[in-house]
Enzyme design. Structure first.
Site, PDB file in Angstrom:
ATOM      1  CG  ASP A  12      -0.553   1.952  -8.137  1.00 22.75           C
ATOM      2  OD1 ASP A  12      -0.780   1.436  -7.545  1.00 22.75           O
ATOM      3  OD2 ASP A  12       0.958   2.108  -8.639  1.00 22.75           O
ATOM      4  CE1 TYR A  14      -4.098   8.791  -9.391  1.00 18.71           C
ATOM      5  CE2 TYR A  14      -4.219   7.671  -7.980  1.00 18.71           C
ATOM      6  CZ  TYR A  14      -4.614   7.977  -8.913  1.00 18.71           C
ATOM      7  OH  TYR A  14      -6.039   9.010  -9.008  1.00 18.71           O
ATOM      8  NE  ARG A  43       4.092   8.144  -6.378  1.00 18.19           N
ATOM      9  CZ  ARG A  43       2.952   7.420  -7.017  1.00 18.19           C
ATOM     10  NH1 ARG A  43       1.471   8.265  -6.184  1.00 18.19           N
ATOM     11  NH2 ARG A  43       2.799   6.244  -7.089  1.00 18.19           N
ATOM     12  CB  SER A 119      -5.861   2.333  -6.815  1.00 18.14           C
ATOM     13  OG  SER A 119      -5.123   3.800  -6.740  1.00 18.14           O
TER      14      SER A 119
END
Length: 228
Positions: A12, A14, A43, A119
Site C-alpha cells: 500500500d 499512503y 485522512r 494504491s
C-alpha cells in the site's frame, strides 16, 4: 527465484510507504497545534469518502476525494484559507517516505522478488510520490485502483496485482498500515502483513493478517522465513 514461497511483495502507498501526516506537519507554522487534528480528520474523511463512493457507485479519483476531504476537515476546524489549502494539496504530492523504505525495497529486490505498489492513489499522485521519494527504480509496478474503477477493499482491486505481476496471490505478501486493508488482502488470498505503526488495537475483522509489525524494517526477514 525458484523455490521461494514468496515471489513478490506488494505495498500500500499512503500510510505504509508515505507519511500521510507530512503535508499538515509542514504547515505547522500556520496551523499551530491544529496541524495534527487536521491531518487525522483529513485522512479519516479521505478514506470514508472512498468507501462511500464505492458503495454508492459514484467513483471519483483519489485526487478529487483528497481535495474534498481536506475541504471538510478545514471547515470542521474553522479554517478558511485558499492559499493554505493549495499548499496542503501541493505537499500531498510530495509526501515523505518513511525512512526505512528504500533499504527494505533494495533488500527485497536483491533477493529476486518483485516489488509493487497497489494504491487508492491516482496515477498522477502515485508518480509524484514515487518520484519525490526516489524509489521508482526499486519498484517493478505502480498500480492504481483507477484500473478497476473502485476503491479498496473491493476484491477486484487486489486482483489487479495478480494480473499485473503474473504471480498467484498466495505467492505474494501484501503490506499495509491500514488494518482493514491488511485483513481484506488476506481475505483475497495474499499473505498479508499489517504495519501497525501507531500501536492500534486489533480489528475484529475476518481473515487476520499473517504478521504484525511496527514498521517495514523487518518485512524482508519475515518474507524470507515464510513457507509455502
Amino acid at each position: 527465484m525458484t523455490g521461494q514461497a514468496v515471489r513478490a511483495c506488494v505495498f500500500d502507498a499512503y500510510g505504509t510507504l508515505f507519511d500521510v501526516a507530512a503535508a499538515a506537519r509542514h504547515c505547522s507554522a500556520e496551523l499551530g497545534d491544529r496541524w495534527q487534528p487536521l491531518a487525522d480528520l483529513w485522512r479519516a474523511k479521505q478514506l470514508n469518502y472512498t468507501w462511500l463512493r464505492s458503495l454508492m457507485g459514484r467513483h471519483a479519483d483519489f485526487w478529487q476525494v483528497t481535495g474534498e476531504a481536506l475541504d471538510v476537515a478545514m471547515a470542521s476546524l474553522g479554517l478558511s484559507n485558499a492559499g493554505l489549502r493549495q499548499r496542503l494539496m501541493d505537499l500531498y504530492l510530495r509526501l515523505e517516505a518513511y525512512p526505512e523504505v528504500p533499504a527494505v525495497l533494495r533488500r527485497l529486490k536483491a533477493s529476486g522478488r518483485a516489488c509493487a505498489v497497489l494504491s487508492n492513489g491516482s496515477p498522477k499522485m502515485l508518480k509524484a510520490a514515487v518520484d519525490h521519494a526516489g524509489i521508482g527504480e526499486l519498484l517493478d509496478h505502480v498500480i492504481s485502483i483507477e484500473d478497476a474503477g473502485i476503491y479498496k477493499p473491493h476484491p477486484s482491486v487486489y486482483r489487479l496485482a495478480v494480473e499485473r505481476l503474473g504471480v498467484p496471490a498466495r505467492q505474494m505478501t501484501f503490506q499495509s498500515s491500514n488494518a482493514w486493508d491488511a485483513h481484506a488482502a488476506q481475505a483475497f488470498g495474499f499473505r498479508s502483513i499489517w504495519i501497525n505503526r501507531f500501536g492500534q488495537p486489533r480489528e475484529p475483522l475476518p481473515e487476520r493478517p499473517e504478521a504484525e509489525l511496527t514498521s517495514l524494517a523487518d518485512v524482508p526477514a519475515i518474507v524470507e522465513a515464510m513457507r509455502p
